[in-house]
Scaffold this motif. Structure first.
Motif, PDB file in Angstrom:
ATOM      1  N   CYS A 229      -3.153 -10.123   8.173  1.00 24.21           N
ATOM      2  CA  CYS A 229      -1.801  -9.603   8.331  1.00 24.21           C
ATOM      3  C   CYS A 229      -1.797  -8.117   7.976  1.00 24.21           C
ATOM      4  O   CYS A 229      -2.408  -7.714   6.983  1.00 24.21           O
ATOM      5  CB  CYS A 229      -0.839 -10.345   7.411  1.00 24.21           C
ATOM      6  N   LEU A 230      -1.099  -7.320   8.777  1.00 27.65           N
ATOM      7  CA  LEU A 230      -1.047  -5.888   8.551  1.00 27.65           C
ATOM      8  C   LEU A 230       0.310  -5.353   8.991  1.00 27.65           C
ATOM      9  O   LEU A 230       0.796  -5.703  10.069  1.00 27.65           O
ATOM     10  CB  LEU A 230      -2.154  -5.186   9.341  1.00 27.65           C
ATOM     11  N   CYS A 231       0.903  -4.522   8.153  1.00 23.88           N
ATOM     12  CA  CYS A 231       2.131  -3.811   8.526  1.00 23.88           C
ATOM     13  C   CYS A 231       1.840  -2.323   8.464  1.00 23.88           C
ATOM     14  O   CYS A 231       1.231  -1.840   7.504  1.00 23.88           O
ATOM     15  CB  CYS A 231       3.289  -4.161   7.591  1.00 23.88           C
ATOM     16  N   ARG A 232       2.311  -1.611   9.476  1.00 21.90           N
ATOM     17  CA  ARG A 232       2.122  -0.164   9.560  1.00 21.90           C
ATOM     18  C   ARG A 232       3.453   0.523   9.823  1.00 21.90           C
ATOM     19  O   ARG A 232       4.316  -0.033  10.491  1.00 21.90           O
ATOM     20  CB  ARG A 232       1.199   0.209  10.724  1.00 21.90           C
ATOM     21  N   VAL A 233       3.544   1.740   9.328  1.00 19.07           N
ATOM     22  CA  VAL A 233       4.575   2.676   9.747  1.00 19.07           C
ATOM     23  C   VAL A 233       3.809   3.825  10.368  1.00 19.07           C
ATOM     24  O   VAL A 233       3.096   4.553   9.670  1.00 19.07           O
ATOM     25  CB  VAL A 233       5.457   3.138   8.567  1.00 19.07           C
TER      26      VAL A 233
ATOM     27  N   GLU B  18      -0.897   2.349   6.889  1.00 25.80           N
ATOM     28  CA  GLU B  18      -0.843   0.954   6.478  1.00 25.80           C
ATOM     29  C   GLU B  18       0.050   0.846   5.256  1.00 25.80           C
ATOM     30  O   GLU B  18      -0.181   1.525   4.259  1.00 25.80           O
ATOM     31  CB  GLU B  18      -2.239   0.430   6.144  1.00 25.80           C
ATOM     32  N   VAL B  19       1.099   0.027   5.338  1.00 22.09           N
ATOM     33  CA  VAL B  19       2.022  -0.114   4.223  1.00 22.09           C
ATOM     34  C   VAL B  19       1.858  -1.450   3.510  1.00 22.09           C
ATOM     35  O   VAL B  19       2.275  -1.605   2.364  1.00 22.09           O
ATOM     36  CB  VAL B  19       3.488   0.088   4.658  1.00 22.09           C
ATOM     37  N   LEU B  20       1.253  -2.418   4.173  1.00 21.76           N
ATOM     38  CA  LEU B  20       1.059  -3.745   3.603  1.00 21.76           C
ATOM     39  C   LEU B  20      -0.075  -4.409   4.352  1.00 21.76           C
ATOM     40  O   LEU B  20      -0.198  -4.263   5.569  1.00 21.76           O
ATOM     41  CB  LEU B  20       2.354  -4.550   3.793  1.00 21.76           C
ATOM     42  N   LYS B  21      -0.929  -5.123   3.619  1.00 23.22           N
ATOM     43  CA  LYS B  21      -1.948  -5.930   4.288  1.00 23.22           C
ATOM     44  C   LYS B  21      -2.167  -7.189   3.478  1.00 23.22           C
ATOM     45  O   LYS B  21      -1.829  -7.253   2.291  1.00 23.22           O
ATOM     46  CB  LYS B  21      -3.246  -5.164   4.505  1.00 23.22           C
TER      47      LYS B  21
ATOM     48  N   LEU C 238       0.791  -1.222   0.000  1.00 25.45           N
ATOM     49  CA  LEU C 238       0.000   0.000   0.000  1.00 25.45           C
ATOM     50  C   LEU C 238       0.828   1.280   0.000  1.00 25.45           C
ATOM     51  O   LEU C 238       0.373   2.307  -0.502  1.00 25.45           O
ATOM     52  CB  LEU C 238      -0.928   0.006   1.223  1.00 25.45           C
ATOM     53  N   ALA C 239       2.009   1.229   0.598  1.00 24.96           N
ATOM     54  CA  ALA C 239       2.860   2.423   0.693  1.00 24.96           C
ATOM     55  C   ALA C 239       4.303   1.960   0.891  1.00 24.96           C
ATOM     56  O   ALA C 239       4.545   0.871   1.410  1.00 24.96           O
ATOM     57  CB  ALA C 239       2.412   3.307   1.858  1.00 24.96           C
ATOM     58  N   PRO C 240       5.259   2.785   0.472  1.00 24.43           N
ATOM     59  CA  PRO C 240       6.666   2.393   0.611  1.00 24.43           C
ATOM     60  C   PRO C 240       7.135   2.455   2.058  1.00 24.43           C
ATOM     61  O   PRO C 240       6.616   3.222   2.869  1.00 24.43           O
ATOM     62  CB  PRO C 240       7.398   3.425  -0.243  1.00 24.43           C
ATOM     63  N   VAL C 241       8.128   1.633   2.333  1.00 22.80           N
ATOM     64  CA  VAL C 241       8.855   1.681   3.601  1.00 22.80           C
ATOM     65  C   VAL C 241      10.250   2.192   3.275  1.00 22.80           C
ATOM     66  O   VAL C 241      10.900   1.689   2.353  1.00 22.80           O
ATOM     67  CB  VAL C 241       8.918   0.283   4.255  1.00 22.80           C
TER      68      VAL C 241
END
Length: 151
Positions: free
Chosen positions: A127-131, A135-138, A98-101
Motif C-alpha cells: 500500500c502506498l499513498c503519494r502527494v 510518499e506520505v504513507l506506505k 512519512l509526510a503530512p497531508v
C-alpha cells in the motif's frame, strides 16, 4: 466523492482465482477542509493540529494537516471497491506515516498484490499513498479475498 484517475478501472470484485502478483489499482482524492472536519466528527478526533490553523502553526507541521487515518482510509477504499473489491475482509494493516497531508493536497492511494495464499484465500497487498512525487504513507495489508467457490 473519490476522484478516480482511470475511469476505466472497474469497481466491484476481483476474486482470488483471478488475482495475480503485481496487479494494482489506485484512487485519487483532493483532501478538503470539509473532509477533515467530517473525519474529525466521525472519528471523534478533534486534535487542533487538524482543525485550528493558529494552533497548528506552532507545531512541527507549521500548519494544519489531515488526520493520518483519513489518508489511510483511501487504501481501504481501493481494497473495498477495486482490489480485491466487494466481499474483501481486512485482516491486518501495517502503516508508516512519512509526510503530512495538508488541506488541498491531492492524494493517490495505490494497492498492489504482493503475495497470494490461495489455500487460505489471503492476499498480501503493498500500500502506498503519494502527494505528487512525495510518499506520505506506505504499508502492507492482509485481506481475505472473495472467491467464486463461496458465492
Amino acid at each position: 466523492m473519490l476522484d478516480r484517475p482511470h475511469d476505466n478501472l472497474p469497481r466491484g470484485t476481483i476474486c482470488i482465482e483471478d488475482l495475480e502478483i503485481g496487479l494494482a489499482r489506485s484512487v485519487s482524492k483532493t483532501v478538503t477542509d470539509q473532509d477533515i472536519a467530517l473525519f474529525a466528527q466521525v472519528s471523534t478526533d478533534h486534535n487542533p493540529v487538524h482543525l485550528d490553523e493558529a494552533y497548528a502553526r506552532d507545531t512541527i507541521f507549521a500548519g494544519r494537516v489531515a488526520h493520518g487515518m483519513l489518508t489511510a482510509s483511501l487504501i481501504s477504499a481501493v481494497i473495498g471497491e477495486q482490489l480485491p473489491g466487494h466481499g474483501s475482509v481486512y485482516l491486518k494493516q501495517d502503516l508508516k506515516f512519512l509526510a503530512p497531508v495538508r488541506p488541498g493536497d491531492r492524494v493517490t492511494a495505490s494497492v498492489t498484490v504482493a503475495a497470494i495464499d490461495h489455500s487460505r484465500r489471503r492476499v498480501t497487498l503493498d500500500c502506498l499513498c503519494r502527494v505528487g512525487d512525495t510518499e506520505v504513507l506506505k504499508g502492507e495489508a492482509l485481506v481475505l479475498a472473495p472467491s467464486r467457490k463461496f458465492d
